[in-house]
Design an enzyme around this catalytic site. Sequence first.
Site, PDB file in Angstrom:
ATOM      1  N   MET A 135       0.807  -1.217   0.000  1.00 28.20           N
ATOM      2  CA  MET A 135       0.000   0.000   0.000  1.00 28.20           C
ATOM      3  C   MET A 135       0.845   1.275   0.000  1.00 28.20           C
ATOM      4  SD  MET A 135      -3.051  -0.941   2.705  1.00 28.20           S
ATOM      5  CE  MET A 135      -4.053   0.476   2.263  1.00 28.20           C
ATOM      6  N   HIS A 136       0.164   2.379  -0.239  1.00 28.16           N
ATOM      7  CA  HIS A 136       0.638   3.741   0.018  1.00 28.16           C
ATOM      8  C   HIS A 136       1.740   4.234  -0.919  1.00 28.16           C
ATOM      9  CE1 HIS A 136      -1.552   2.976   3.677  1.00 28.16           C
ATOM     10  NE2 HIS A 136      -0.611   2.231   4.200  1.00 28.16           N
ATOM     11  N   ASP A 171      -2.597  -5.080  -0.087  1.00 28.66           N
ATOM     12  CA  ASP A 171      -2.103  -6.389   0.357  1.00 28.66           C
ATOM     13  C   ASP A 171      -2.862  -6.965   1.541  1.00 28.66           C
ATOM     14  OD1 ASP A 171      -1.047  -4.441   2.056  1.00 28.66           O
ATOM     15  OD2 ASP A 171       1.043  -5.033   1.749  1.00 28.66           O
TER      16      ASP A 171
END
Length: 482
Positions: A79-80, A235
Site C-alpha cells: 500500500m501507500h 495487500d
Amino acid sequence: MYLGLDLGTSGLKALIVDENGAAVATAHAQYDVSQPHPNWSEQDPNEWVIACLKVFTELDNNHGAAFQNIRAISMSGHMHGAVVVDTSGKPLRPCILWNDMRSEAEAKQLDADPNFRKISGNIVFPGFTAPKLMWMQKHEPDLYDRIHKVILPKDFLLHWLTKRYVTDMSDAAGSSWLDVGARDWSETLLNASGMRMDQMPDLIEGSQIAGIIDPTIAHECGFNQDVKVIAGGADNAVAACGVGAAQEGQGFVSLGTSGVLLAAKNGYHPAPETAVHTFCHAVPERWYQMAVMLSATNSLNWLANTLNTTPAQLSKLCAGPISGPSKITFLPYLTGERTPHNDADIGGAFIGLKSNTTPADLCQSVMEGVSFALRDCLEALKSTGTELHEILAIGGGSKSEFWIETLATILNLRLALPDKGDFGAALGAARLAMIGDGADVETTLVPPAIAKHVSPNKKLQSEYEAAYQRFKKLYPLIKEAS
C-alpha cells in the site's frame, strides 16, 4: 484457471488456482529496495514488470496447460506507494514506498487539517501517498509538474497489463485522498494537498473488471487474448480475502515485513485518534480495521544482518516451547512506528544487555518485542470496540513455533495456522479473479483448512503480562532520551 499476483516489498508471488480455488502452481521472483538516504525507501516500478515476466515464463514453462487456460488475473500490492508517471505511462522517478518516512513534515501539515481525519477516517501518516506528493512538490518541482497520473504500486502492473489507469477502493483508502465512508475520491482532500481529480486513476471495487489484457502483452506472455484483469486490492485486504476474513469478528495477525492485526467490519466505524486504520475492504460494502507496527520480520532481518547470519539460522536459536520472557527488552521501532504512537522519529533499542548476552538472547528479545508491539496494536483495536477471540496467523514469521507461541501468549488469543499460509495474499488475489469472473463472494471467501491451533501458555501468561507492562513504560522514556 485463475491467477493471483502478490506484489510484495521484496518479491512477487504468483499462484494459479482451479475453478474450486485449489492451488495448482506457484512461482516467485525477487527484487531489491533502495535506501539512498536515511528514512528513504524506494523501488523501480520497472522491476515489478521484470518480475512479472519472470513468473509468467516460469509458470508457462513448468505448468503450461494451466497457464494457457487462465480466464482472469487479479493482484495484491503493498500500500501507500507513490508511483508517478508521465503522459506515456513511464515512471518519472522510483516509487516512494510505504515505509519511507521523508514526508513527516508534510503528513503533520495535512493531519492538522480536520477534514483529513473527518473524510478519510484516518490519521495522515508519513507513509501515506498524499504527503509524498507534497514532498515532491517542494523538493522535486520539475518532476512534480510533469505528473500525468499518480497510481499505487499494483496499479502500475495493472496499467502494463491493460493500458488503463484504474485502482480499487481498498488501495485508494490508504492514499489520504479517499472518502472512505462514501468510497469515492474526495475533491476536498485532493485540493488540500495540491492534486487534481484528473491525476487520479479510475476507481472501482477490487472484485470488478479493470480491463482485458492487452493483446500485445497476451501474445508476448502466452496468455489467451480475452483474459480478464480484475482490479485486486491492497495487500492486507487481499490477504483477508485469502484467509476468509470478510465478516465482522474475523481477522488475522501477519508477521511479515511489517506486523499487522486486522479485523473485518460490516460497517464503517473510523477511530483515527487511536492510530488504527479504517479502510475499505477489497469487496463491496465492507470495511476493515487494521493496526500496524512497522518492523516485524524486518527486525529479525536487521538482527541477522548485524550478526552476519540469516534469519533462518537465527530463528533456529529459538526453538522448542517458550519458557518465560527474556531479561532483555527490544523496542522494534527501527523505522519509526504507527499504531499506537504515530511517531516517524522514534528509534529502536535493546534494554538490559549484559556482557554474557548471546545471539539467542537477542533473537528471543526481538521476537518478544515485535509481539509486545502487536499487543499494543490489539489494545488499540479493542479501544474502538472491536472484539477478537481467535485469529489466523500468517506471514513468514508464523513459521517459527517459538514466535507463534510467544505471540499467542502475549496477545492472550488462540492463533490458527492455515495450510499453505505463504500464499495468503496471492490466494486472495486469485479469489478476487474468480469473483470477477462470476463466482459468489460468500462461497469463495471461506477460511482455509487449519493446520494447527496455538493457544496461550496459561502457566507463563502472568510473566509475559508483566514483561508487556514493562515494555509499555519504555516508549516515553526512549522518546524523551532521543
